[in-house]
Design a protein around this motif. Structure first.
Motif, PDB file in Angstrom:
ATOM      1  N   VAL A 141       7.446  22.170  29.824  1.00  0.00           N
ATOM      2  CA  VAL A 141       7.516  21.776  31.225  1.00  0.00           C
ATOM      3  C   VAL A 141       6.148  21.285  31.708  1.00  0.00           C
ATOM      4  O   VAL A 141       6.010  20.177  32.243  1.00  0.00           O
ATOM      5  CB  VAL A 141       8.024  22.941  32.097  1.00  0.00           C
ATOM      6  N   ASP A 161      10.092  14.627  37.938  1.00  0.00           N
ATOM      7  CA  ASP A 161      10.677  15.777  37.256  1.00  0.00           C
ATOM      8  C   ASP A 161      11.905  15.363  36.448  1.00  0.00           C
ATOM      9  O   ASP A 161      12.129  15.875  35.341  1.00  0.00           O
ATOM     10  CB  ASP A 161      11.060  16.865  38.262  1.00  0.00           C
ATOM     11  N   GLN A 165      12.264  15.994  32.596  1.00  0.00           N
ATOM     12  CA  GLN A 165      13.432  16.714  32.079  1.00  0.00           C
ATOM     13  C   GLN A 165      14.138  15.903  31.002  1.00  0.00           C
ATOM     14  O   GLN A 165      14.575  16.450  29.978  1.00  0.00           O
ATOM     15  CB  GLN A 165      14.378  17.029  33.241  1.00  0.00           C
TER      16      GLN A 165
END
Length: 213
Positions: A141, A161, A165
């Motif tokens: 992450v 994000d 992801q």
């Protein structure tokens, strides 16, 4: 791969003494077992290292703590990766070029850690995990957010994000499991596919934002 971005000690500054040697022995023994495809308990590592269980548990109070320490050792340079470019495509390429060969080198270790994570998930779903400490994954992450950071002026936080992801789907031991175990690719070919997919995702995210509303 849940990574605490801890600074790795340099060779010249490593601590010394019997406690350090015992911990190192246990880590090396656990790594050897995990590279053989085993997800060992603290007791099993203690037995293989010829260390008393009481001593072993003083260093690693749970299987999760032991496996996490082995994973962090195996990740090595990935944990301290720093980008050398402000161009996102180049940053992502650099991260993958650093990470994938290392993940391949310790593939069995990361698969053993993944097995523990999946086993704990199954026992948690069944209500049988009890108070056993959880093995936490997710180092990727922070790494992927760092890699796509320069897009802050182009993509909003949710979009960055989403890209990170999406990149996480082709980053880690899971992608090697799919490409090597299911598709039968060799290590080099699997890395090439993962690199290509990562580049395509970055290009798609930037192109999508550039399209007129």
């Amino acid at each position: 791969m849940d990574i605490s971005r801890q600074q790795q000690p340099t060779e010249g500054k490593r601590e010394r003494g019997p406690r350090v040697r015992t911990r190192r022995l246990m880590l090396e023994t656990a790594t050897r077992l995990m590279q053989a495809g085993i997800t060992p308990s603290v007791s099993e590592v203690a037995e293989a290292a010829e260390v008393s269980r009481a001593t072993a548990y003083r260093y690693f109070p749970s299987q999760a703590a032991l496996v996490q320490a082995v994973v962090d050792e195996a990740l090595g340079p990935i944990l301290i990766w720093e980008p050398k470019s402000n161009v996102v495509a180049e940053r992502v390429e650099g991260l993958f070029a650093t990470a994938l060969p290392r993940i391949s080198e310790f593939e069995a270790t990361f698969k053993a850690a993944l097995k523990l994570s999946l086993d704990q998930w199954a026992r948690r779903q069944a209500g049988t995990l009890g108070n056993e400490p959880q093995f936490v994954r997710g180092h990727r992450v922070d790494l992927l957010r760092n890699a796509v950071g320069p897009l802050a002026g182009t993509l909003d936080p949710a979009e960055r994000d989403r890209l990170a992801q999406a990149l996480s789907l082709v980053f880690g031991v899971e992608v090697l499991t799919i490409l090597k175990d299911i598709w039968g690719l060799d290590t080099r070919s699997a890395q090439d596919v993962a690199q290509w997919a990562a580049a395509a995702l970055v290009s798609a995210a930037v192109a999508e934002k550039a399209e007129p509303a």
